[in-house]
Design an enzyme around this catalytic site. Structure first.
Site, PDB file in Angstrom:
ATOM      1  N   LYS A   1       5.057 -13.918   4.674  1.00  9.42           N
ATOM      2  CA  LYS A   1       5.010 -14.841   3.533  1.00  9.42           C
ATOM      3  C   LYS A   1       6.416 -14.928   2.951  1.00  9.42           C
ATOM      4  CE  LYS A   1       2.605 -17.392   0.645  1.00  9.42           C
ATOM      5  NZ  LYS A   1       1.826 -18.573   1.019  1.00  9.42           N
TER       6      LYS A   1
ATOM      7  N   TYR B   1       0.817  -1.212   0.000  1.00 11.47           N
ATOM      8  CA  TYR B   1       0.000   0.000   0.000  1.00 11.47           C
ATOM      9  C   TYR B   1       0.859   1.274   0.000  1.00 11.47           C
ATOM     10  CZ  TYR B   1      -3.963  -3.019   1.314  1.00 11.47           C
ATOM     11  OH  TYR B   1      -4.935  -3.990   1.358  1.00 11.47           O
TER      12      TYR B   1
ATOM     13  N   ASP C   1      -4.450  -5.709   6.857  1.00 12.73           N
ATOM     14  CA  ASP C   1      -5.753  -5.204   6.422  1.00 12.73           C
ATOM     15  C   ASP C   1      -6.768  -6.351   6.405  1.00 12.73           C
ATOM     16  OD1 ASP C   1      -7.723  -3.602   5.393  1.00 12.73           O
ATOM     17  OD2 ASP C   1      -6.874  -3.445   3.393  1.00 12.73           O
TER      18      ASP C   1
ATOM     19  N   ASP D   1      -1.109 -17.595   5.248  1.00  9.47           N
ATOM     20  CA  ASP D   1      -2.237 -18.476   4.921  1.00  9.47           C
ATOM     21  C   ASP D   1      -2.528 -19.443   6.062  1.00  9.47           C
ATOM     22  OD1 ASP D   1       0.341 -18.929   3.885  1.00  9.47           O
ATOM     23  OD2 ASP D   1      -0.303 -20.555   2.611  1.00  9.47           O
TER      24      ASP D   1
END
Ligand code: NAD
Length: 338
Positions: free
Chosen positions: A175, A123, A233, A209
């Site tokens: 990740k 972002y 988010d 995940d």
């Protein structure tokens, strides 16, 4: 001594839930010197701009703001005031606690604080189209910028938050198995900081995940979570969903020079002016603000009163399945302030 604080009641249900919050804060003995300012649609109406200079100047002076929801028109019109405030004050940590207060939810005992990096990552706003042949938008590229400094300050904030609030564990969500550079940097900064808190706060890591699945299957295993902007988010709404949705969710935006506290929900135009809004989210945001300025005593006192009002089942507002007005709910909470 009263603490100076900028107050932005906001749009839609904002003024109603703000008055309720002020009444409860006062009844609890919290002493603020409010500097009332406008922004959003009220800013446009009264000062011709959604973010008047006076409002910015006020926050620069007080370094503390309690903010109701602000209207952001979709598509046309001014850009989000919330984003502009985040950028102006470099509010790098978004703090979203999720604790189940409303009985009958999916889980009992959820008590998670999600801390999201709020200024960089995917972002950061570094996006552009790539022309191929005669197609100017044949491809698009968004850069996920992660810096050592940006990672350090938010992860450190998470550990300090854990220490201050007697929490046991910080879980860094990443990740790095796929995004070895950007997510790898965030993770390596986390591992370094974790060593400084060894023996005081436990550190662990989850791949995003797997974390999403764990949040749904066994959320009681998680305590404080710190993660990058995009993952934060998504996961922060997920944790709100675990404890009854956005109606009860407070948020804090922490920067070096200012901190802004708000309800996560919007202006609720469908019930604005009807006197039936639930003020809990803004009130819980005010409790986070009390925590922030070191008044845990009053913050806990108000949280206990909200919890016992809701668990007691009387004076519930419509969104919680009751018929009470904002005023009736407010009076019930004030009665229960022990
Ligand atoms: P919303 O959160 O305002 O409303 C969604 C639903 O939840 C509505 O049915 C509403 O009645 C209900 N609701 C929300 N808060 C409630 C409360 N305290 N008590 C009872 N019911 C409540 O979301 P939306 O309709 O998507 O957005 C409306 C406006 O708010 C838009 O202009 C949007 O840009 C703005 N918004 C502002 C913020 C903010 O300032 N932080 C956040 C989200 C949306």
């Amino acid at each position: 001594m009263a603490t100076a604080c900028t107050l932005i009641p906001g749009d839609g249900i904002g003024p109603d839930i703000t008055e309720a919050t002020l009444a409860i804060l006062e009844a609890a003995g919290a002493s603020f010197d409010w500097d009332r300012q406008v922004a959003g649609a009220a800013g446009v109406e009264q000062k011709g701009t959604p973010m008047p200079d006076e409002t910015i100047e006020s926050i620069k002076r007080t370094r503390l703001a309690l903010k109701g929801p602000l209207e952001t028109p979709v598509g046309e019109g001014y850009r989000s005031v919330n984003v502009a405030l985040r950028q102006t004050f470099d509010l790098y940590a978004n703090v979203r606690p999720a604790r189940d207060i409303v009985p009958g939810g999916r889980y009992d005992g959820v008590d998670i604080v999600l801390i999201r990096e709020n200024t960089e990552g995917l972002y950061a706003g570094l996006e552009h189209y790539i022309r191929v042949g005669d197609d100017p938008q044949a491809a698009a590229e968004s850069i996920a910028l992660i810096t050592r400094v940006g990672s350090d300050r938010v992860i450190r904030y998470a550990f300090e938050y854990a220490l201050r609030h007697g929490r046991k564990k910080v879980t860094l969500v990443h990740k790095a198995n796929i995004l070895k550079y950007s997510q790898g940097l965030f993770r390596s900064v986390g591992q370094k900081i974790a060593k400084e808190y060894d023996g005081k706060v436990t550190y662990d890591e989850r791949i995003v995940d797997a974390c999403a699945m764990q949040l749904v299957i066994d959320p009681l295993k998680l305590d404080v979570i710190v993660t990058t902007n995009l993952f934060g988010d998504i996961l922060s709404d997920l944790v709100s969903g675990l404890v009854g949705g956005l109606g009860m969710a407070p948020g804090a935006n922490i920067g070096r020079d200012a901190a802004i506290f708000e309800a996560v929900h919007g202006t609720a135009p469908d019930i604005a002016g009807k006197g039936v809004a639930n003020p809990s989210a803004l009130l819980l945001a005010a409790c986070l603000m009390l925590d922030h300025i070191g008044d845990r005593f009053r913050a806990d006192r108000i949280r206990r009163a909200i919890e016992s009002t809701i668990r007691g089942g009387e004076a519930l507002t419509r969104d919680l399945g009751g018929t009470a007005t904002t005023r009736e709910f407010t009076e019930a909470v004030i009665k229960r302030l022990a």
